[in-house]
Write a protein that holds these residues in place. Structure first.
Motif, mmCIF file in Angstrom:
data_model
loop_
_atom_site.group_PDB
_atom_site.id
_atom_site.type_symbol
_atom_site.label_atom_id
_atom_site.label_comp_id
_atom_site.label_asym_id
_atom_site.label_seq_id
_atom_site.Cartn_x
_atom_site.Cartn_y
_atom_site.Cartn_z
ATOM 1 N N ARG A 1060 0.817 -1.204 0.000
ATOM 2 C CA ARG A 1060 0.000 0.000 0.000
ATOM 3 C C ARG A 1060 0.861 1.270 0.000
ATOM 4 N NH1 ARG A 1060 -3.712 0.705 4.637
ATOM 5 N NH2 ARG A 1060 -1.923 -0.043 5.832
ATOM 6 N N LEU A 1061 0.293 2.307 -0.598
ATOM 7 C CA LEU A 1061 1.001 3.576 -0.753
ATOM 8 C C LEU A 1061 0.032 4.725 -0.502
ATOM 9 C CD1 LEU A 1061 3.483 4.607 -3.474
ATOM 10 C CD2 LEU A 1061 1.324 5.834 -3.410
ATOM 11 N N LEU A 1062 0.540 5.775 0.191
ATOM 12 C CA LEU A 1062 -0.235 6.992 0.467
ATOM 13 C C LEU A 1062 0.344 8.117 -0.386
ATOM 14 C CD1 LEU A 1062 -2.375 8.074 2.751
ATOM 15 C CD2 LEU A 1062 -0.335 9.097 3.742
ATOM 16 N N SER A 1063 -0.484 8.817 -1.148
ATOM 17 C CA SER A 1063 -0.016 9.945 -1.975
ATOM 18 C C SER A 1063 -0.839 11.176 -1.663
ATOM 19 C CB SER A 1063 -0.119 9.603 -3.468
ATOM 20 O OG SER A 1063 -1.479 9.442 -3.859
ATOM 21 N N TRP A 1064 -0.200 12.346 -1.810
ATOM 22 C CA TRP A 1064 -0.924 13.593 -1.593
ATOM 23 C C TRP A 1064 -0.598 14.580 -2.689
ATOM 24 C CZ3 TRP A 1064 2.651 11.511 1.726
ATOM 25 C CH2 TRP A 1064 3.867 12.196 1.921
ATOM 26 N N SER A 1065 -1.530 15.524 -2.911
ATOM 27 C CA SER A 1065 -1.486 16.321 -4.138
ATOM 28 C C SER A 1065 -1.914 17.753 -3.888
ATOM 29 C CB SER A 1065 -2.403 15.664 -5.184
ATOM 30 O OG SER A 1065 -2.666 16.532 -6.260
ATOM 31 N N PHE A 1066 -1.603 18.577 -4.869
ATOM 32 C CA PHE A 1066 -2.037 19.972 -4.841
ATOM 33 C C PHE A 1066 -3.553 20.091 -5.038
ATOM 34 C CE2 PHE A 1066 2.221 20.836 -4.583
ATOM 35 C CZ PHE A 1066 2.547 22.178 -4.708
ATOM 36 N N ASP A 1067 -4.224 18.964 -5.388
ATOM 37 C CA ASP A 1067 -5.681 19.014 -5.536
ATOM 38 C C ASP A 1067 -6.418 18.930 -4.208
ATOM 39 O OD1 ASP A 1067 -5.485 16.361 -4.775
ATOM 40 O OD2 ASP A 1067 -5.986 15.527 -6.734
ATOM 41 N N GLY A 1068 -5.661 18.880 -3.074
ATOM 42 C CA GLY A 1068 -6.266 18.863 -1.747
ATOM 43 C C GLY A 1068 -6.655 17.492 -1.250
ATOM 44 N N THR A 1069 -6.340 16.429 -2.006
ATOM 45 C CA THR A 1069 -6.736 15.078 -1.609
ATOM 46 C C THR A 1069 -5.533 14.244 -1.197
ATOM 47 O OG1 THR A 1069 -6.514 14.075 -3.817
ATOM 48 C CG2 THR A 1069 -8.614 15.165 -3.288
ATOM 49 N N VAL A 1070 -5.808 13.229 -0.404
ATOM 50 C CA VAL A 1070 -4.850 12.187 -0.054
ATOM 51 C C VAL A 1070 -5.477 10.856 -0.478
ATOM 52 C CG1 VAL A 1070 -3.650 11.006 1.828
ATOM 53 C CG2 VAL A 1070 -3.927 13.496 1.892
ATOM 54 N N LYS A 1071 -4.712 10.005 -1.147
ATOM 55 C CA LYS A 1071 -5.253 8.757 -1.666
ATOM 56 C C LYS A 1071 -4.386 7.588 -1.234
ATOM 57 C CE LYS A 1071 -6.965 11.230 -5.760
ATOM 58 N NZ LYS A 1071 -8.334 11.408 -5.301
ATOM 59 N N VAL A 1072 -5.025 6.449 -1.006
ATOM 60 C CA VAL A 1072 -4.338 5.204 -0.659
ATOM 61 C C VAL A 1072 -4.479 4.245 -1.832
ATOM 62 C CG1 VAL A 1072 -4.171 3.294 0.975
ATOM 63 C CG2 VAL A 1072 -4.831 5.566 1.797
ATOM 64 N N TRP A 1073 -3.352 3.648 -2.233
ATOM 65 C CA TRP A 1073 -3.314 2.792 -3.433
ATOM 66 C C TRP A 1073 -2.800 1.402 -3.080
ATOM 67 C CZ3 TRP A 1073 -4.765 5.544 -7.872
ATOM 68 C CH2 TRP A 1073 -4.684 6.959 -7.795
ATOM 69 N N ASP A 1074 -3.298 0.418 -3.853
ATOM 70 C CA ASP A 1074 -2.723 -0.916 -3.846
ATOM 71 C C ASP A 1074 -1.699 -0.949 -4.964
ATOM 72 O OD1 ASP A 1074 -2.139 -3.649 -4.382
ATOM 73 O OD2 ASP A 1074 -3.986 -4.240 -3.351
ATOM 74 N N ILE A 1081 -7.562 2.486 -3.179
ATOM 75 C CA ILE A 1081 -8.266 1.850 -2.071
ATOM 76 C C ILE A 1081 -9.119 2.864 -1.318
ATOM 77 C CG2 ILE A 1081 -7.979 0.555 0.067
ATOM 78 C CD1 ILE A 1081 -5.295 -0.431 -0.996
ATOM 79 N N GLN A 1082 -8.544 4.024 -1.029
ATOM 80 C CA GLN A 1082 -9.258 5.063 -0.279
ATOM 81 C C GLN A 1082 -8.959 6.428 -0.893
ATOM 82 O OE1 GLN A 1082 -7.606 3.615 3.627
ATOM 83 N NE2 GLN A 1082 -9.650 4.185 4.371
ATOM 84 N N ASP A 1083 -9.944 7.321 -0.754
ATOM 85 C CA ASP A 1083 -9.797 8.682 -1.287
ATOM 86 C C ASP A 1083 -10.269 9.662 -0.215
ATOM 87 O OD1 ASP A 1083 -9.530 10.932 -2.744
ATOM 88 O OD2 ASP A 1083 -10.883 10.374 -4.368
ATOM 89 N N PHE A 1084 -9.355 10.486 0.294
ATOM 90 C CA PHE A 1084 -9.670 11.455 1.346
ATOM 91 C C PHE A 1084 -9.641 12.872 0.771
ATOM 92 C CE2 PHE A 1084 -7.810 7.806 3.425
ATOM 93 C CZ PHE A 1084 -8.605 7.612 4.561
ATOM 94 N N SER A 1085 -10.772 13.573 0.849
ATOM 95 C CA SER A 1085 -10.802 14.993 0.479
ATOM 96 C C SER A 1085 -10.424 15.783 1.734
ATOM 97 C CB SER A 1085 -12.193 15.394 -0.021
ATOM 98 O OG SER A 1085 -12.504 14.702 -1.213
ATOM 99 N N CYS A 1086 -9.165 16.144 1.793
ATOM 100 C CA CYS A 1086 -8.613 16.637 3.060
ATOM 101 C C CYS A 1086 -8.702 18.146 3.244
ATOM 102 C CB CYS A 1086 -7.152 16.191 3.177
ATOM 103 S SG CYS A 1086 -6.956 14.399 3.301
ATOM 104 N N HIS A 1087 -8.393 18.912 2.200
ATOM 105 C CA HIS A 1087 -8.233 20.358 2.386
ATOM 106 C C HIS A 1087 -8.763 21.130 1.184
ATOM 107 C CE1 HIS A 1087 -5.643 20.071 5.988
ATOM 108 N NE2 HIS A 1087 -5.183 18.966 5.426
ATOM 109 N N GLN A 1088 -9.059 22.403 1.427
ATOM 110 C CA GLN A 1088 -9.443 23.302 0.346
ATOM 111 C C GLN A 1088 -8.232 23.729 -0.477
ATOM 112 O OE1 GLN A 1088 -12.682 24.162 -0.407
ATOM 113 N NE2 GLN A 1088 -13.121 22.590 1.139
ATOM 114 N N GLY A 1089 -7.057 23.743 0.152
ATOM 115 C CA GLY A 1089 -5.826 24.115 -0.541
ATOM 116 C C GLY A 1089 -4.971 22.896 -0.797
ATOM 117 N N ALA A 1090 -3.793 23.147 -1.379
ATOM 118 C CA ALA A 1090 -2.871 22.060 -1.689
ATOM 119 C C ALA A 1090 -2.442 21.355 -0.407
ATOM 120 C CB ALA A 1090 -1.656 22.602 -2.418
#
Length: 1252
Positions: A1060-1074, A1081-1090
């Motif tokens: 598993r891998l956790l990635s984060w982006s300037f789109d404000g989301t954090v995602k978990v991948w297989d 696997i999971q998609d977190f809408s974390c912030h309004q900003g990057a």
């Protein structure tokens, strides 16, 4: 006496009897006429201090209201403010007529105002000089409606200080003109360090009731700004009195747009300041009748009752109030010795104090001698000991008690006796009191004791050492400051060379003195006493002087840095390092935290001195022709001149009304020219800063100015945005010639070495050569012909030809345009060679080395480059500036190079130490592998190559070929031994280590790769990119899984486990991948900003996110809702990290603030260093980019503008490591938290190891 006043005295009697010193109080009351000398003697006849106080109070209780008021004012003057406050509410009322004439010539209102402002009381014996006093008051009234200057000038000994103080003893004047108060400062003859101390003292006095404690100003400029603020905001319409100004530079330091009254011996000092100026000349001493009145007051007789010898004595005193007072004090003690003292004055033929003395009063020598003769033998010896003092230095009684080996109270009694006999002066404006000799008295003593001076200085040092056996003073009081300023002076003059070596070659002394006084005074000590120190060890003296020269700008910061840690960064061969290492080892055993910079020996340092002369960008700087001085100018509109060896400021001139763009020394170094955006050119006297000429014929900003190189016929050339070049003869009021021909702004001009030709370069794309004697154009070279690409982009034509320089033999000329330098032959105008710098930079300045083939180039990307014209290769980067470099200039012999920058500094570099390795610098995108006892560091360099370095020595193990595109990130694998580099063009390469063989090239990313990392087994490589994807590579088979889902660039990722891998982006989301299947696997809408940073808790149950929206959050992998939202940061939250015990989360923002949170409930535990804002604009010198906890979770390391270590439990700083550059991207930490690796923005690699 009023009953209320009497009752108040009686109720306060026990407290007053216990605290007051009657002899000090009686001086004021005798002066006020409330007590007579017989009453004074009766009180003095009492044995103990308390008995004297009881006797004095008994006398006062028998007197009237005037006695009560006089006693109250005396308490205020002597610093017994708490006791005076007990009496204040019961001050008796007196009639207006009586009040106006009361006592000291002023009402209680005046007394209070003047006492609070430190204005000296009247001397014990005083005669009024109404003509002069009224003249001063008349001038002061002219300041009622605006700021300005009133100068009281005249010869020494004519009573200027007394007249100045008397002039403000007028209630109507104060209320009308100076309702904000009156503030007195005794100045005297000062060096730069002394001036700063005086200004610091005044700042403290004016701001001592402030609710917020501010640090003491560390430079004259800062002190002046603080005073300007206080006088304008806190004390508007107040009067500042400066007593005894000697130097125009000192007076200019107080040019703060306020009302100033000052006394001086030099009428010309007013030329240095701006504003309205009024003068009062004290051109004579006391008239005979006034002098007789003084003598009469001393002996308590009427003038008519004085003996016949009195008039002869007055004539021998030559009208000097000082000499009359000396003789009068003697006659008060021995009233029957009129004939004796007259005979002494007439017959004793004393030689002049010394021929070079600025005083010319023969009578003073005689009066001094007979004054000393009447002292008891033990008192004579004490008085002669004062010969060791420096001129214009006020000394606390405690210093003299050490010199005399007495109790402070005993020393005070002796000093008071000297004061009463007019042999010494006392400054009552401070507690404790300070004592000083008049220059005439000190000159006399020095001459009388010239054969004993060495022994006296030795005695002073010996007694200091005996008193401070346990270490140097640590309290910033007047006594301690005296020793810090003058201990080395006493050692040198006492020929105590071994003691001087021991002191000056001690890191303890450096720390103690720098903390109290800043670095400038220390550097001056090493220069002033260089010859003595070099007799012992010139190398060690160099070690300490270099340490201070290159680190002094850190030593003026608050909080004060750790000198031991700074010393550990010195070369291993340095005595500074040896002492620092020893102290670090000792302190580490007590729990302190220190770091060894283990790869520092691999660095090639060209730095020699760093000076911060301005409060804004430094646009230009140049050496004097004797290269002892440097002149600089900049956006703060000033011209500064300082010593090239030490950085000690010699001259400061508020030169123009807008940015000062250039400055130049005349060939004889007597003149300095400046030019400005205000369209004016000015010529100054380089010694005193007097303005000699102002030229305003240009119609636009004047970009550059330069004098001819020889003194045969001195001319000044200037060029402007009005397209013209002008030549000036500074003896004439207007220009001599104007040169026409350029079709755009002229950016630069310079004379050929023989002054036959003038070169100019312009935004019209041309370099032109002119004949100086005819002002005709000789040749024109179109730079655009050699730089054709510029013609396609008109926007880039602005300032296309920025600067030019002649070779020392005058056969070649160099011109700079954009990022290229062109060298031409003068006769044929043919191109000889060209230099191309990086495409991201613009050349701001260039210069030929007069003694070699080196060329210096100043660049917009914070660097100075040195190139060898013969090989056409760059041989060095002079890295260290933190912003644009505007100017480079070689010294006349070519051994030193100076550069000036937007970072407010002028730096000096040793060109003789140039080495090719200094031209290579690393980029900050690095990776570090800690494996057993080995450390491997991989990072790209500024030449698009990947370097692998030994983490213990910093030596290069492997260096790749130059890549086609910039390397943006890299990573190491320990098994197999491989490195990966990822580029701006999206290409990824895997290299075998250490052979460097390319194992594979991976293509697929379409934009810059931002992060890359091997999995722990080394079989899989993961990359993320600005193209919004994450790619998982089987790099051996070249198979790839593309993880798509982010809509903006993927900042970074983190492996959770093998799948598993956790990635984060300037789109404000954090995602978990297989990463096995490539599925999200999971998609977190974390912030309004990057999302700028994420971290996973060590137990794997939660993760944190930090964002540009100024918040951080804690999440559970089991829920898409945040567990805790962490608000409070005032800027982007750029970093976050969990502690290893899962209890804490640290977050850092772009304002340099670090917050530590409780993971369990999201509460704030600490804000690190909130109260300790340093000299940078932010709390951490920049963004907090990385955070790491120690394995026991008790310590935290952070990176920003520098590196800091923190105590997690207390939130307090444990240590700070100041890197050469700034803007650290991150730090790699070994598992045992003992090794730390980072790279700064100028490419310096730091491998730090915990001491102990």
């Amino acid at each position: 006496m009023d009953e209320r006043a009497r009752s108040c005295l009686l109720s306060s009697r026990s407290k007053l009897e216990q605290d007051i010193k009657a002899s000090f109080i009686m001086d004021h009351m005798v002066s006020d006429g409330v007590l007579n000398t017989d009453e004074e003697e009766k009180v003095k006849a009492c044995t103990t201090r308390k008995e004297k106080a009881v006797a004095l109070l008994n006398l006062i209780l028998k007197k009237d209201n005037y006695a009560y008021i006089s006693f109250y004012n005396a308490l205020l003057h002597e610093g017994y403010g708490d006791l005076a406050s007990m009496l204040q509410q019961d001050l008796p009322l007196i009639s207006p007529a009586a009040e106006k004439s009361f006592l000291d010539g002023g009402t209680p209102f005046v007394q209070t105002i003047l006492c609070e402002g430190g204005v000296p009381q009247r001397p014990v014996v005083f005669v009024c000089r109404p003509e002069l006093i009224n003249c001063i008051r008349e001038k002061l009234y002219k300041l009622e409606n605006g700021f300005g200057w009133v100068a009281v000038f005249g010869m020494a000994g004519f009573g200027k200080s007394v007249l100045t103080a008397e002039a403000v003893r007028d209630e109507q004047l104060i209320k009308a003109c100076f309702p904000g108060g009156v503030h007195w400062l005794s100045v005297g003859q000062l060096d730069k360090a002394g001036l700063l101390v005086k200004m610091q003292s005044l700042c403290y006095r004016l701001d001592q009731d402030s609710q917020s404690s501010q640090r003491s100003p560390v430079t004259i400029e800062e002190a002046r700004d603080r005073l300007r603020f206080l006088m304008v905001r806190k004390y508007p319409r107040s009067l500042l009195i400066l007593d005894d100004i000697w130097d125009s530079g000192v007076l200019k330091a107080f040019d703060i747009q306020c009302r100033v009254l000052f006394s001086t011996r030099d009428r010309g000092v007013t030329d240095s300041v701006s504003g309205k100026k009024y003068e009062v000349s004290v051109d004579h001493g006391l008239e005979d009748d006034k002098a007789l009145e003084v003598l009469a007051l001393f002996v308590n007789k009427k003038v008519s009752a004085l003996p016949v010898q009195a008039r002869s004595i007055v004539q021998e005193c030559k009208g000097s109030p000082l000499v009359v007072s000396l003789i009068g004090a003697l006659l008060r003690e021995f009233p029957d010795r009129w004939q004796y003292y007259l005979k002494q004055l007439q017959n004793k033929q004393f030689k002049r104090i010394r021929k070079s003395s600025s005083y010319d009063y023969d009578a003073l020598d005689q009066a001094m001698s007979v004054s000393i003769d009447v002292l008891h033998e033990d008192r004579k010896e004490y008085y002669k000991d004062l010969s060791v003092l420096e001129k214009d230095v006020k000394v606390p009684a405690k210093v003299l008690s050490i010199l005399w080996d007495l109790e402070p109270e005993e020393a005070e009694d002796i000093l008071q006796e000297f004061v009463n006999k007019s042999l010494l002066f006392r400054d009552c404006n401070k507690r404790p009191y300070q004592y000083y000799l008049h220059d005439l008295q000190l000159d006399f003593l020095t001459e009388q004791n010239r054969y004993r001076l060495k022994d006296l200085h030795s005695k002073m040092v010996r007694l200091y050492q005996n008193h401070y056996k346990k270490g140097h003073p640590t309290v910033a009081d007047e006594e301690c400051m005296y020793w810090f300023r003058y201990l080395v002076y006493h050692m040198a003059h006492g020929n105590l060379h071994k003691e001087l070596y021991s002191l000056m070659f001690s890191l303890d002394w450096v720390k103690a003195k720098a903390q109290m006084m800043g670095p400038a005074s220390l550097i001056n000590d090493y220069v002033e006493y260089k010859d003595i120190l070099d007799e012992e060890n010139s190398t060690v003296r160099d070690n300490f002087q270099e340490f201070l020269s290159l680190n002094g700008h850190h030593l003026s910061q608050k909080p004060f840095p750790d000198v031991v840690q700074m010393g550990l960064c010195q070369p291993d061969s340095s005595e500074v390092y040896r002492q620092a290492r020893l102290k670090a080892e000792q302190e580490t055993k007590k729990g302190a935290f220190y770091l060894e910079w283990i790869n520092k020996s691999s660095l090639e340092s060209l730095s020699r001195l760093i000076v911060r002369p301005h409060k804004g960008a430094v646009y230009y700087a140049c050496f004097s022709h004797n290269w002892q001085q440097i002149a600089s100018c900049g956006s703060d509109k000033t011209l500064q001149v300082f010593k090239s060896q030490t950085g000690e400021k010699l001259l400061e001139v508020q030169a123009h009304d807008d940015d000062v763009l250039c400055c130049a020394f005349s060939p004889d170094d007597k003149l300095i020219a400046t030019c400005s955006a205000d369209k004016k050119i000015k010529v100054w006297n380089s010694q005193n800063g007097n303005l000699l000429r102002t030229y305003d014929e240009h119609s636009e900003q004047v970009n550059h100015c330069q004098f001819t190189n020889t003194s045969r016929k001195i001319l000044l050339a200037t060029c402007s945005n009005d397209n013209f070049i002008k030549l000036w003869n500074t003896n004439r009021p207007g220009s001599q010639n104007t040169m026409f021909g350029h079709g755009g702004p002229v950016n630069h001009c310079c004379f050929s070495p023989d002054d036959q030709y003038l070169a100019s370069c312009s935004s019209d794309g041309t370099l032109k050569l002119w004949e100086v004697h005819t002002a005709n154009e000789w040749k024109s070279i179109d730079i655009l012909d050699f730089f054709p690409s510029l013609t396609d982009e008109p926007k880039e034509l602005e300032e296309v030809v920025r600067c030019s320089a002649w070779s020392s033999d005058g056969t070649r000329i160099m011109a700079a345009a954009k990022n290229m330098v062109f060298v031409f032959d003068i006769e044929s105008a043919t191109l000889l060679s060209e230099i191309k710098t990086g495409r991201h930079s613009t050349i701001q300045s260039c210069d030929f080395c007069p003694s070699s083939q080196l060329v210096a180039i100043a660049l917009s990307h914070y660097t100075v480059e040195l190139w060898d014209l013969e090989s056409n290769k760059k041989v060095a980067d002079c890295s260290g500036h933190l912003s644009w470099v505007h100017c480079v200039r070689f010294s006349p012999d070519g051994s030193v190079l100076l550069s000036s920058s937007d970072d407010q500094t002028v730096r000096l570099w040793e060109t003789k130490n140039v080495h090719p390795s200094s031209a290579v610098s690393l980029k900050r995108d690095s990776d570090v592998l800690f494996h057993h006892n080995e450390i491997s560091v991989v990072a790209p360099d500024n030449r698009k190559r990947l370097q692998l370095r030994n983490g213990k020595t910093g030596e290069v193990i492997y260096q790749s070929e130059e890549q086609e595109s910039r390397i943006r990130c890299c990573s190491l694998s320990k098994d197999p031994q491989a490195a990966v580099l990822a580029r701006e063009d999206g290409t990824v390469k895997v290299l075998e280590i250490p052979s460097g063989n390319t194992l594979c090239t991976l293509t697929g990313h379409t934009k810059t790769v931002l992060h890359c990392q091997f999995t722990p087994d080394g079989q899989t490589l993961i990359t993320c990119s600005e193209d919004t994807t994450v790619r998982v590579w089987d790099w051996k088979s070249l198979e790839c899984k593309v993880l798509k889902g982010h809509s903006e660039r993927v900042k970074r990722f983190r492996l959770l486990d093998s799948s598993r891998l956790l990635s984060w982006s300037f789109d404000g989301t954090v995602k978990v991948w297989d990463i096995v299947t490539g599925e999200m696997i999971q998609d977190f809408s974390c912030h309004q900003g990057a999302v700028l940073s994420c971290d996973v808790s060590p137990n794997g149950s939660t993760f944190s996110s930090a964002s540009a929206d100024k918040s951080a959050k804690i999440w559970s992998f089991d829920s898409t809702s945040a567990l805790h939202i962490l608000n409070g940061h005032k800027d982007c939250v750029r970093s976050c990290r969990f502690s290893w015990d899962n209890q804490c989360l640290a977050t850092g923002d772009d304002n340099g603030e670090i917050r530590i949170w409780c993971v369990l409930n999201g509460s704030l535990l600490h804000i690190c260093a909130r109260e300790n804002k340093d000299s940078m604009e932010s709390l951490h010198g920049g963004w907090v980019t990385d955070l790491h906890f120690s394995p026991d979770s008790k310590m935290l390391v952070s990176t920003g503008g520098y590196i800091k270590w923190w105590d997690v439990e207390k939130g307090e700083s444990l240590q700070t490591f100041y890197t050469t550059g700034t803007n650290l991207k991150g730090i790699h930490v070994s598992p045992d938290f003992k090794t730390f690796v980072t790279i700064d923005n100028i490419g310096v690699l730091y491998i730090l190891r915990k001491v102990g």
